[in-house]
Design an enzyme around this catalytic site. Structure first.
Site, PDB file in Angstrom:
ATOM      1  N   ASP A 284       0.758  -1.174  -0.109  1.00 55.15           N
ATOM      2  CA  ASP A 284      -0.053   0.034  -0.091  1.00 55.15           C
ATOM      3  C   ASP A 284       0.862   1.321  -0.055  1.00 55.15           C
ATOM      4  OD1 ASP A 284      -2.365  -1.695   0.068  1.00 55.15           O
ATOM      5  OD2 ASP A 284      -2.332  -1.699   2.260  1.00 55.15           O
TER       6      ASP A 284
ATOM      7  N   LYS B  56       1.866   2.056  -5.119  1.00 53.20           N
ATOM      8  CA  LYS B  56       2.157   1.633  -6.604  1.00 53.20           C
ATOM      9  C   LYS B  56       1.396   2.090  -7.673  1.00 53.20           C
ATOM     10  CE  LYS B  56       2.351  -2.437  -4.527  1.00 53.20           C
ATOM     11  NZ  LYS B  56       2.059  -1.925  -2.884  1.00 53.20           N
TER      12      LYS B  56
ATOM     13  N   GLY C  52      -4.550  -4.394  -3.862  1.00 48.82           N
ATOM     14  CA  GLY C  52      -5.578  -3.178  -4.285  1.00 48.82           C
ATOM     15  C   GLY C  52      -4.979  -1.902  -4.646  1.00 48.82           C
ATOM     16  N   HIS C  53      -4.868  -1.555  -5.646  1.00 47.83           N
ATOM     17  CA  HIS C  53      -4.200  -0.409  -6.319  1.00 47.83           C
ATOM     18  C   HIS C  53      -5.132   0.647  -6.532  1.00 47.83           C
ATOM     19  CE1 HIS C  53      -0.359  -3.067  -7.139  1.00 47.83           C
ATOM     20  NE2 HIS C  53      -0.828  -3.176  -5.712  1.00 47.83           N
TER      21      HIS C  53
ATOM     22  N   GLN D 170       2.077  -6.012  -3.220  1.00 43.29           N
ATOM     23  CA  GLN D 170       2.308  -6.418  -1.803  1.00 43.29           C
ATOM     24  C   GLN D 170       3.800  -5.255  -1.659  1.00 43.29           C
ATOM     25  OE1 GLN D 170       1.412  -9.676  -3.575  1.00 43.29           O
ATOM     26  NE2 GLN D 170      -0.600  -8.506  -2.885  1.00 43.29           N
TER      27      GLN D 170
HETATM   28  P1  GDP Z   1      -0.858   0.268  -3.399  1.00 36.50           P
HETATM   29  O1  GDP Z   1      -1.284  -1.060  -2.907  1.00 36.50           O
HETATM   30  O2  GDP Z   1       0.824   0.416  -3.405  1.00 36.50           O
HETATM   31  O3  GDP Z   1      -1.044   0.609  -4.988  1.00 36.50           O
HETATM   32  O4  GDP Z   1      -1.347   1.463  -2.521  1.00 36.50           O
HETATM   33  P2  GDP Z   1      -2.886   1.602  -2.139  1.00 36.50           P
HETATM   34  O5  GDP Z   1      -3.643   2.341  -3.365  1.00 36.50           O
HETATM   35  O6  GDP Z   1      -3.566   0.511  -1.601  1.00 36.50           O
HETATM   36  O7  GDP Z   1      -2.795   2.875  -0.995  1.00 36.50           O
HETATM   37  C1  GDP Z   1      -2.396   3.962  -1.231  1.00 36.50           C
HETATM   38  C2  GDP Z   1      -3.375   4.962  -0.830  1.00 36.50           C
HETATM   39  O8  GDP Z   1      -2.905   6.276  -0.793  1.00 36.50           O
HETATM   40  C3  GDP Z   1      -4.467   5.043  -1.999  1.00 36.50           C
HETATM   41  O9  GDP Z   1      -5.801   5.393  -1.676  1.00 36.50           O
HETATM   42  C4  GDP Z   1      -4.031   6.490  -3.145  1.00 36.50           C
HETATM   43  O10 GDP Z   1      -4.968   7.182  -3.814  1.00 36.50           O
HETATM   44  C5  GDP Z   1      -3.347   7.032  -1.875  1.00 36.50           C
HETATM   45  N1  GDP Z   1      -2.245   8.029  -2.285  1.00 36.50           N
HETATM   46  C6  GDP Z   1      -1.146   7.529  -3.243  1.00 36.50           C
HETATM   47  N2  GDP Z   1      -0.036   8.576  -3.096  1.00 36.50           N
HETATM   48  C7  GDP Z   1      -0.530   9.469  -2.268  1.00 36.50           C
HETATM   49  C8  GDP Z   1       0.001  10.705  -1.682  1.00 36.50           C
HETATM   50  O11 GDP Z   1       1.125  11.163  -2.136  1.00 36.50           O
HETATM   51  N3  GDP Z   1      -0.768  11.491  -0.828  1.00 36.50           N
HETATM   52  C9  GDP Z   1      -1.972  10.669  -0.458  1.00 36.50           C
HETATM   53  N4  GDP Z   1      -2.543  11.648   0.556  1.00 36.50           N
HETATM   54  N5  GDP Z   1      -2.473   9.846  -0.685  1.00 36.50           N
HETATM   55  C10 GDP Z   1      -1.758   9.191  -1.778  1.00 36.50           C
HETATM   56  P1  IMO Z   2      -0.728  -4.073  -2.183  1.00 37.71           P
HETATM   57  O1  IMO Z   2      -0.437  -4.758  -3.632  1.00 37.71           O
HETATM   58  C1  IMO Z   2      -0.969  -4.737   1.901  1.00 37.71           C
HETATM   59  C2  IMO Z   2      -0.912  -8.684   3.619  1.00 37.71           C
HETATM   60  C3  IMO Z   2      -2.463  -9.260   4.236  1.00 37.71           C
HETATM   61  C4  IMO Z   2      -1.662 -10.219   5.191  1.00 37.71           C
HETATM   62  C5  IMO Z   2      -0.515 -10.878   4.733  1.00 37.71           C
HETATM   63  C6  IMO Z   2      -0.757 -12.216   3.900  1.00 37.71           C
HETATM   64  O2  IMO Z   2      -2.161  -3.453  -2.457  1.00 37.71           O
HETATM   65  O3  IMO Z   2       0.327  -3.226  -1.548  1.00 37.71           O
HETATM   66  P2  IMO Z   2      -2.485 -12.957   1.615  1.00 37.71           P
HETATM   67  O4  IMO Z   2      -3.861 -12.581   1.681  1.00 37.71           O
HETATM   68  O5  IMO Z   2      -1.484 -12.305   0.723  1.00 37.71           O
HETATM   69  O6  IMO Z   2      -2.057 -14.338   1.933  1.00 37.71           O
HETATM   70  O7  IMO Z   2      -2.195 -12.179   3.299  1.00 37.71           O
HETATM   71  O8  IMO Z   2      -0.095 -10.061   3.217  1.00 37.71           O
HETATM   72  N1  IMO Z   2      -1.150  -8.262   2.065  1.00 37.71           N
HETATM   73  C7  IMO Z   2      -1.046  -7.021   1.915  1.00 37.71           C
HETATM   74  N2  IMO Z   2      -0.924  -6.004   2.810  1.00 37.71           N
HETATM   75  N3  IMO Z   2      -0.914  -4.367   0.777  1.00 37.71           N
HETATM   76  C8  IMO Z   2      -1.033  -5.647  -0.173  1.00 37.71           C
HETATM   77  O9  IMO Z   2      -1.006  -5.542  -1.558  1.00 37.71           O
HETATM   78  C9  IMO Z   2      -1.211  -6.967   0.371  1.00 37.71           C
HETATM   79  N4  IMO Z   2      -1.507  -8.274  -0.002  1.00 37.71           N
HETATM   80  C10 IMO Z   2      -1.394  -9.150   1.041  1.00 37.71           C
HETATM   81  O10 IMO Z   2      -2.951  -8.073   4.900  1.00 37.71           O
HETATM   82  O11 IMO Z   2      -1.133  -9.750   6.336  1.00 37.71           O
HETATM   83 MG    MG Z   3      -2.985  -1.584  -1.881  1.00 37.09          MG
END
Ligand code: GDP
Ligand code: IMO
Ligand code: MG
Length: 429
Positions: free
Chosen positions: A13, A16, A40-41, A224
């Protein structure tokens, strides 16, 4: 530079999706190479927000072809739902724009059931998985009883393959006094969606090789984070795939992937969702502030993410494992309202500074983070900064401190969820 890899250097998270979407402006191919719909992106483009789990983050751009490499475990039912959802948002997903490797292993309903069962069985040692069936599907892959996309092409063999797989799992279900998974139901459900999936099936490695020889720009999108890597993370509190950049070649079938410029994504602080070690976690007002201001709720499960200070030894470990070339620092704006910011510069165990990170999860509990305190830039906002000159002096000091501690340049700074609120200090393509 024609090859770029984006990976997470923390526990996922890191943003990416946002960075891949931004860089995709100049890319031709975007490739997922591991993980599944546990990812979850989130992409924010003007007034639209896209939440992607399996579809690569280039999917919203007309100029890119998106690939799902063989290293991904693919829930075909979840994929079709996701495709429907983004089509409802106005995107067009066609076989010209989206290709799935025929060697991808499928996540079937039995894997999701097993994921839940195993979590319950772990009791207090549960991993907090996403319960999407990721671990059980990778287990079947390694045990050589998995079902792959290519198997959907041969229905006459598929049924006996499913039978062998289900016989294995049904022994457990019967031992636990649970109802056996039905072979005919599993087979019939797969046959219903077979053509919808097969229309996208292809040879991803070969297509990427051709694209490369035509001088196309290729980007690999990690899921991840490095500390969730099955080998290099906080085992057993990890996911079931290699998340490090070394996986790009094996997970796509395109060997040259290893020559990419590797961008390590790091939040300006640290978060984790699920269970396991977290040395800089702040179970206090600071943690609450970061969680609220950063909207730290999981995209996949809606769970609250734990929050803490930036952890340099952690990111340094990730940079070493993946040979990261530069860092994209995200969510700097979340620190905007703080008087003071702490940063963990080293780990001590029994009063002594240690090198690297521990191998045994219990040793992580003995870590005493060494903190340095920096002034915040309270009252000034970083949101929307387009160059380093737009940032407050204290924010620049913070960025330089991180560069010094981890020994890598910061090539991108992100200051809001919106695609264009980003400082690009380097041109990658
Ligand atoms: P990923 O799994 O690495 O793609 O990240 P996620 O999308 O799960 O979580 C990142 C969250 O932070 C998302 O809700 C993005 O919209 C948000 N986000 C990304 N970059 C920034 C930033 O620079 N500032 C803020 N406030 N939010 C951001
Ligand atoms: P993105 O791509 C954050 C965590 C789960 C759990 C562990 C194992 O959005 O960054 P799994 O279902 O993979 O067997 O769970 O990994 N986990 C993540 N945490 N971002 C993710 O993906 C994750 N994908 C798995 O919460 O701790
Ligand atoms: Mg994510």
């Amino acid at each position: 530079m024609t090859l770029v890899t984006v990976i997470g250097t923390q526990w996922g998270d890191e943003g990416k999706g946002k960075i891949v979407d931004l860089l995709a402006e100049k890319a031709d191919c975007i490739v997922r190479f591991q993980g599944g719909n546990n990812a979850g992106h989130t992409l924010v483009v003007k007034d639209k927000t896209y939440k992607l789990n399996l579809l690569p983050s280039g999917i919203v751009r007309d100029n890119t072809v998106s690939y799902i490499g063989n290293g991904v475990v693919l829930d075909p039912f979840a994929l079709l739902t996701e495709i429907n959802n983004v089509q409802a948002q106005g995107l067009k997903i066609t076989p010209e724009k989206f290709v799935i490797s025929e060697s991808c292993h499928l996540i079937l309903p039995v894997h999701k059931q097993l994921d839940g069962l195993m979590e319950e069985a772990r009791g207090g040692m549960n991993l907090g998985t996403t319960r999407k069936g990721i671990g059980p599907a990778y287990e079947d892959k390694v045990a050589r009883r998995g079902i792959r996309v290519a198997d959907l092409k041969k229905p006459e063999i598929l049924k006996s393959q499913l039978e062998a797989m289900l016989n294995h799992h049904n022994a457990l279900f019967s031992g636990l006094g649970l109802q056996a998974v039905d072979l005919d139901d599993t087979y019939n459900d797969l046959m219903k969606i077979r053509d919808d999936i097969l229309q996208y099936a292809g040879n991803v490695g070969l297509e990427l090789d051709k694209a490369y020889t035509q001088n196309k720009n290729i980007m690999f999108e990690g899921a991840q984070g490095s500390l969730l890597d099955i080998d290099h993370g906080t085992y057993p509190f990890v996911t079931s795939s290699n998340t490090a950049a070394g996986q790009t070649s094996a997970g796509s079938g395109f060997g040259l992937a290893r020559k990419a410029h590797i961008i390590g994504l790091a939040k300006a602080y640290t978060t984790r969702v699920g269970t396991g070690p977290f040395p800089t976690e702040q179970k206090n007002d600071v943690g609450e502030y970061l969680g609220e201001k950063g909207h730290e709720f999981g995209t996949v499960t809606g769970r609250k993410r734990q929050c803490g200070w930036f952890d340099a030894p952690l990111v340094k470990h990730a940079c070493m494992v993946s040979d990261v070339d530069s860092i994209a620092l995200t969510k700097l704006d979340v620190l905007d309202d703080l008087e003071e910011i702490q940063i963990c510069s080293a780990y001590k165990i029994n009063g002594k500074v240690i090198d690297g990170v521990p191998s045994h999860y219990q040793d992580w509990d003995d870590i005493e983070p060494v903190y340095e305190t920096l002034s915040g830039w309270k009252g000034q906002t970083t949101i929307g900064a387009k160059s380093m000159d737009d940032l407050p002096d204290e924010a620049i000091t913070y960025i330089k401190k991180i560069e010094k501690l981890i020994g890598k340049p910061i090539s991108i700074v992100s200051t809001s969820p919106e695609r264009n609120d980003t400082i690009l200090r380097q041109d990658f393509f």
